[in-house]
Design a protein around this motif. Structure first.
Motif: not given
Length: 267
Positions: A1, A139, A144-145, A168-170, A243-246, A255
């Protein structure tokens, strides 16, 4: 990222990098690159326009790219090419563009590129399981993805076509609405006091998300006793799933996005 960049290497060795964001005057915003990365790009020995991302080595997120104490850790990861030696590559297939990029990097002195410029890993996938195996590995390394690109796809400047899919990871979290904020900058509801929802999790960490859509915004306005005073809004205290990425080391959310109310109803 990191920070997505378009990098132009001129015929005389001049190097200019631009962010994707377009300024108010319609001009692309320039982004200064560290001298060692500029030197590495000159070592490619071609003039061209490249698509890539400026990242911090072992960085946690994109904000690490702007930290002064991380400037010596920055590297440029290239993943596409728009033109080479004055010839446009945008109408070529991804396979052709990637082959060109491989050749350009392979002919440059390794010592000049090391730790400065590198290629993003690219692998052919033939099934959903191939994709999952690849992105899970990303991941696990803190990445990030990934971007899925149809091998025959052309480069469409300024947008992501249906031939490119971001994976992306959710993750999800349930948080409490603790307030509202007016929107900032150029967003869907400029200046509206209900456009941004402030949330707090059970550990006291706060974040904000944009109001989901026009319907949700209209409901917030309808429920307000006084649209000019929204500190006692009836939505305060409601539980919202995001929802968020991390998660960040500070406890924050990367995010975050509105998903749904915990007790989903007509709202």
């Amino acid at each position: 990222d990191g920070h997505r960049l378009i990098v132009v290497v001129g015929a005389l060795g001049d190097v200019t990098a631009y962010t994707r964001r377009v300024g108010d005057n319609g001009q692309l915003n320039e982004r200064a690159l560290p001298p060692r990365i500029v030197a590495a790009l000159r070592a490619l020995r071609v003039c061209g326009v490249f698509d890539g991302e400026l990242v911090a080595l072992d960085g946690e997120c994109s904000t690490d790219v702007t930290r002064l104490d991380r400037k010596d850790d920055l590297r440029l990861v290239l993943f596409d090419v728009l033109s080479i030696n004055g010839t446009s590559a945008t109408t070529s297939s991804y396979e052709q563009r990637h082959a060109t990029l491989l050749k350009v990097v392979a002919t440059a002195p390794v010592s000049k590129l090391a730790g400065c410029v590198e290629l993003a890993p690219s692998f052919a996938v033939a099934s959903q399981e191939d994709v999952l195996t690849f992105v899970r590995g990303v991941w696990e390394r803190g990445g990030e993805g990934a971007i899925l690109k149809r091998r025959s796809s052309t480069y469409q400047a300024g947008k992501r076509s249906h031939d490119w899919v971001k994976v992306k990871k959710v993750l999800h979290a349930t948080m409490t609405v603790v307030g509202f904020e007016p929107s900032r900058g150029t967003v869907r509801f400029p200046g509206h006091p209900f456009a941004i929802v402030r949330l707090r999790d059970d550990a006291g960490n706060e974040t904000t998300v944009k109001t989901k859509d026009d319907h949700a915004l209209a409901r917030f306005v309808e429920q307000a006793n006084d649209p000019a005073r929204f500190g006692d809004h009836p939505a305060l205290g409601r539980r919202l799933v995001i929802e968020y990425q991390d998660r960040l080391a500070t406890g924050g959310y990367r995010h975050p996005r509105w998903d749904h109310w915990e007790n989903d109803d007509a709202d």
